[in-house]
Write a protein that holds these residues in place. Structure first.
Motif: not given
Length: 66
Positions: A8-19, A27-40
């Motif tokens: 949607e917004c072309h933003m790349e995110i690198s995961s962090h173990p606790t943040k 789309n609210m893509m969210t990354v934490k540790g080894d999990s990824v969530t998003a609306v779609d």
């Protein structure tokens, strides 16, 4: 560590173990540790991952793999 991109917004995110990190678009893509969530999740692309899949011993023989 995971690196994912929101289509949607072309933003790349690198995961962090606790943040927890989010792209902030609709789309609210969210990354934490080894999990990824998003609306779609179909609007999310995994760029890289260091997570290894464990193969069960004896499932495929050497000839099957060849």
């Amino acid at each position: 560590m995971l690196v994912v991109r929101c289509k949607e917004c072309h933003m790349e995110i690198s995961s962090h173990p606790t943040k927890s990190q989010s792209c902030g678009c609709s789309n609210m893509m969210t990354v934490k540790g080894d999990s990824v969530t998003a609306v779609d999740l179909s609007r999310v692309v995994m760029i890289s991952s260091d997570v290894k899949k464990k193969q069960k011993d004896g499932v495929l023989s050497d000839s099957d793999l060849m």
